[in-house]
Design an enzyme around this catalytic site. Structure first.
Site, mmCIF file in Angstrom:
data_model
loop_
_atom_site.group_PDB
_atom_site.id
_atom_site.type_symbol
_atom_site.label_atom_id
_atom_site.label_comp_id
_atom_site.label_asym_id
_atom_site.label_seq_id
_atom_site.Cartn_x
_atom_site.Cartn_y
_atom_site.Cartn_z
ATOM 1 N N CYS A 2 0.889 -1.193 0.022
ATOM 2 C CA CYS A 2 0.078 0.092 0.033
ATOM 3 C C CYS A 2 0.803 1.227 0.125
ATOM 4 O O CYS A 2 2.031 1.015 0.102
ATOM 5 C CB CYS A 2 -0.828 -0.117 1.235
ATOM 6 S SG CYS A 2 -1.625 -1.506 1.269
ATOM 7 N N GLY A 102 1.667 -3.236 4.841
ATOM 8 C CA GLY A 102 2.294 -4.323 5.441
ATOM 9 C C GLY A 102 1.332 -5.368 5.997
ATOM 10 O O GLY A 102 0.204 -5.197 5.810
ATOM 11 N N GLU A 498 8.007 -13.323 -20.935
ATOM 12 C CA GLU A 498 7.910 -11.981 -20.464
ATOM 13 C C GLU A 498 6.721 -11.603 -21.364
ATOM 14 O O GLU A 498 5.957 -10.835 -20.686
ATOM 15 C CB GLU A 498 9.157 -11.323 -20.639
ATOM 16 C CG GLU A 498 9.236 -9.658 -20.674
ATOM 17 C CD GLU A 498 8.600 -9.346 -19.189
ATOM 18 O OE1 GLU A 498 8.452 -10.207 -18.338
ATOM 19 O OE2 GLU A 498 8.475 -8.186 -18.928
ATOM 20 N N GLU A 505 -0.762 -9.241 -17.975
ATOM 21 C CA GLU A 505 -0.915 -8.290 -16.775
ATOM 22 C C GLU A 505 -2.082 -6.754 -17.198
ATOM 23 O O GLU A 505 -2.615 -6.298 -16.644
ATOM 24 C CB GLU A 505 0.449 -7.553 -16.688
ATOM 25 C CG GLU A 505 1.434 -8.168 -15.723
ATOM 26 C CD GLU A 505 2.648 -7.315 -15.354
ATOM 27 O OE1 GLU A 505 3.367 -7.096 -16.373
ATOM 28 O OE2 GLU A 505 2.920 -6.946 -14.213
ATOM 29 N N HIS A 521 4.698 -31.068 -26.751
ATOM 30 C CA HIS A 521 4.463 -32.073 -25.754
ATOM 31 C C HIS A 521 3.192 -31.802 -24.844
ATOM 32 O O HIS A 521 3.297 -31.790 -24.049
ATOM 33 C CB HIS A 521 5.838 -31.719 -24.920
ATOM 34 C CG HIS A 521 7.135 -32.343 -25.468
ATOM 35 N ND1 HIS A 521 7.312 -33.571 -25.757
ATOM 36 C CD2 HIS A 521 8.060 -31.484 -25.909
ATOM 37 C CE1 HIS A 521 8.620 -33.674 -26.379
ATOM 38 N NE2 HIS A 521 8.889 -32.463 -26.609
ATOM 39 N N LYS A 624 2.681 -2.213 -8.044
ATOM 40 C CA LYS A 624 4.189 -2.320 -8.440
ATOM 41 C C LYS A 624 5.219 -2.999 -7.585
ATOM 42 O O LYS A 624 6.098 -3.796 -8.033
ATOM 43 C CB LYS A 624 4.596 -0.860 -8.712
ATOM 44 C CG LYS A 624 5.830 -0.432 -9.356
ATOM 45 C CD LYS A 624 5.857 -0.658 -10.806
ATOM 46 C CE LYS A 624 7.088 -0.527 -11.348
ATOM 47 N NZ LYS A 624 7.100 -1.333 -12.866
#
Ligand code: AGP
Length: 629
Positions: A2, A102, A498, A505, A521, A624
């Site tokens: 946060c 936290g 990526e 995202e 496979h 982030k």
């Protein structure tokens, strides 16, 4: 994850807090709020959803909240409890109000104790409980600072908390233990608190990064920092920030992500100049810093990271093993930590985290250092938590990255690992000086090659736009495409991973990255005309094999987007859509092509997200810096 803001001084507190929270929204944005002291009373305005909701509440308020000069604010990424207004911070308990970043790990224990003493929390959060502890301590006669210190030792877990009380209006108390908290003196008088330095830049470039166990006690008259356990004053030097205000604005780009994609050439130049001694007698001479000797003595490397940083690590393995012949293993920090790995003597662990705050990566480094295993870090944020948890940190110089999706920090991490590979190859004499000279010359060319590709009218950009436009019809952006595969071999495999992550995202498309040889496979069973396969096939030693895999994909009717050398007509003919790499890339060593492929997969996702109308810089459910495990 946060974002916290705090202010006491002579300016209008809601303005300072709301502007600051805007710059912290990348840390979480499912709800937000501010608490102000006005005429010695607390005024709280909070809401689920974006910060605009709170701005509106403040604007529309008849109470002239703008007059307040003291307050705290928060933007949330939910851990305990849904993203509702009730669970949004600040949390008020009697005359006490707080914001928290936290996790309080002994939350259930504390909650049960509080409930047996007759307290009834209003929210589902762990954070609110701290307010009851402070309230109880104040009711027993402690002042706010003592009450906060006493309460803090009762909680477990990494967090930062900022607290005020109606009983001591004009006093703001912040504690850091784990999650970052930065304070700064406002040149106009007063003190600012924030979860990172960016919101402080409009006021000052001199900031104090609180250490774990610091208590900052601020009034309009000044700031004191105390030790949490003893209450004794501690001295903390201010750090002068190199990041400027201009760097954290969009500079005319519609999104931070696009700006940051375009900043990649500059990020590479700055990172190169920061890490390499360009006047050194040999190529790949790392500039003197404490980590260099640790790296030099390594017999084996373990690279640990999460998300995009893990993809950088996967690529680093290719270069480090093939250039420097040093054994490298790569692991997800969250997995490594709990699987009792065997670490041989001589192993150096490198934690990679652009934010320097990712909980899983930091936790592993902390544990390994206790076992006396040498640990290095790679980060983009100076003075971030990784600087405490690693023996030494190599810093990339990508500048502030605000878009949640990592772009320029990714290529800067790649460059750092590549420089390590060159340095170790020289030290270990696994490549000749002439070979390394040639490679280094190509590394220096990389920013120009990337800049060529990113020119708005380049063939690469035009083809990316055309491809995404064709696959994303304006009226029905979701029609005809069920999902995306990205595939590549060798160096292109981590870029495939990526590319798929970026698309998930920010465009919320189902996407997977595969090593091209793996498709048959299992995943090939998914292919039909509603699947799109992005084939990364630059001209390197894997090109022929990837070409054959492309044929297999085509035969199953999937739509193919090919990415490759501008003159690779054999490949382009097979593809439904073709994206040529910049011509200058033909002149550099094929080992460096991942740098050129990265902007392609980033732009593909970016354009698709824009057409689908998602919130590119603040995609849903993400933050982030991921400071919880
Ligand atoms: C990247 O686009 C993501 N936002 C995410 O995967 C990120 O790379 C990951 O959370 C690790 O972050 P770090 O580099 O700050 O440790």
């Amino acid at each position: 994850m946060c974002g916290i803001m705090g202010y006491v001084g002579s300016r209008s507190a809601p303005r300072v807090l709301l502007d600051g929270l805007k710059r912290l929204e990348y840390r979480g944005y499912d709800s937000s709020g501010i608490a102000l002291v006005l005429d010695r009373k607390l005024e709280i305005r909070k809401s689920e959803g974006r910060l605009e909701n709170v701005e509106k509440l403040v604007q529309d308020d008849p109470k002239k909240l703008q007059k307040s000069t003291c307050g705290i604010g928060h933007t949330r990424w939910a851990t305990h409890g849904k993203p509702t207004t009730q669970n949004a911070h600040p949390h008020q308990t009697g005359h006490v109000v707080l914001v928290h970043n936290g996790i309080i790990e002994n939350y259930s224990e504390i909650k049960n104790d509080l409930m047996t003493r007759g307290h009834l929390p209003k929210s589902e959060t762990d954070s609110e409980l701290f307010g009851f502890l402070v309230l109880e301590a104040m009711e027993e006669g402690r002042d706010l600072v003592h009450a906060v210190r006493e309460s803090f030792v009762k909680i477990r877990g990494q967090c930062s908390i900022v607290v005020m009380s109606e009983k001591e209006p004009g006093l703001v108390v912040g504690v850091r233990n784990g999650s970052p908290l930065v304070v700064a003196l406002d040149p106009e008088g007063g003190t600012l608190f924030a979860s990172d330095s960016q919101p402080l830049l409009p006021f000052t470039q001199d900031v104090i990064f609180l250490e774990h166990g610091d208590v900052a006690v601020a009034t309009a008259q000044g700031l004191k920092i105390l030790d949490l356990d003893t209450g004794n004053p501690v001295q903390r030097e201010a750090t002068h920030l190199e990041w400027s205000l201009e760097q954290i604005d969009k500079s005319g780009f519609p999104h931070y992500m696009l700006k940051e994609i375009h900043e990649q050439p500059g990020a590479l130049i700055d990172t190169l100049n920061g890490l390499v001694d360009r006047n050194g007698p040999e190529p790949f001479t790392l500039a003197a810093q404490p980590g260099v000797d640790i790296l030099k003595d390594a017999k084996e490397l373990v690279l640990l990271a999460c998300g995009t940083s893990w993809h950088a690590a996967l690529l680093g393995k290719y270069w480090l093993e093939s250039w420097a012949k040093i054994p490298v293993s790569v692991d997800l920090a969250s997995e490594f930590r709990y699987r009792n790995p065997v670490i041989r003597p001589g192993t150096v662990v490198i934690g990679i985290s652009q934010s320097g705050e990712t909980a899983d990566t930091l936790a592993v480094l902390r544990e390994l250092r206790v076992k006396k295993i040498p640990c290095l870090g790679i980060s983009n944020v100076r003075r971030s938590s990784i600087s405490r948890d690693a023996d030494a940190v190599f810093y990339t110089s990508a500048g502030p990255e605000i878009g949640v999706a990592a772009t320029k920090t990714f290529v800067s991490q790649l460059l750092t690992l590549l420089l390590f590979a060159g340095y170790l190859a020289r030290e270990r004499k696994t490549r000749s000086t002439s070979e390394l000279n040639r490679l280094f010359e190509d590394v220096v060319k990389l920013p120009h090659v990337i800049a060529e590709g990113l020119e708005p009218d380049s063939e690469m950009v035009r083809r990316i736009d055309a491809t995404v436009n064709a696959l994303t019809p304006k009226s029905t952006p979701m029609s005809g495409v069920r999902g995306f595969f990205f595939m590549g071999r060798g160096h292109s495999f981590p870029i495939a991973l990526e590319g798929a992550l970026k698309l998930k995202e920010i465009a919320y498309d189902h996407a997977e990255g595969y090593a091209a040889g793996e498709l048959k496979h299992g995943p090939i069973a998914m292919l039909d005309s509603e699947m799109v396969v992005v084939v990364l096939a630059p001209k390197d030693s894997w090109r022929e094999k990837t070409g054959s895999n492309l044929e297999e994909v085509k035969a199953r009717g999937a739509k193919v987007i090919g990415v490759g050398d501008a003159d690779d007509h054999q490949l382009s003919r097979l593809c439904d859509y073709w994206i040529p790499l910049p011509r200058e890339s033909q002149k550099i060593d094929p080992d460096l092509l991942p740098f050129v492929l990265s902007p392609v997969v980033q732009l593909l996702s970016y354009r698709r997200a824009v057409l689908k109308g998602t919130d590119v810089d603040k995609p849903r459910n993400l933050a982030k810096s991921v400071t919880v495990e």
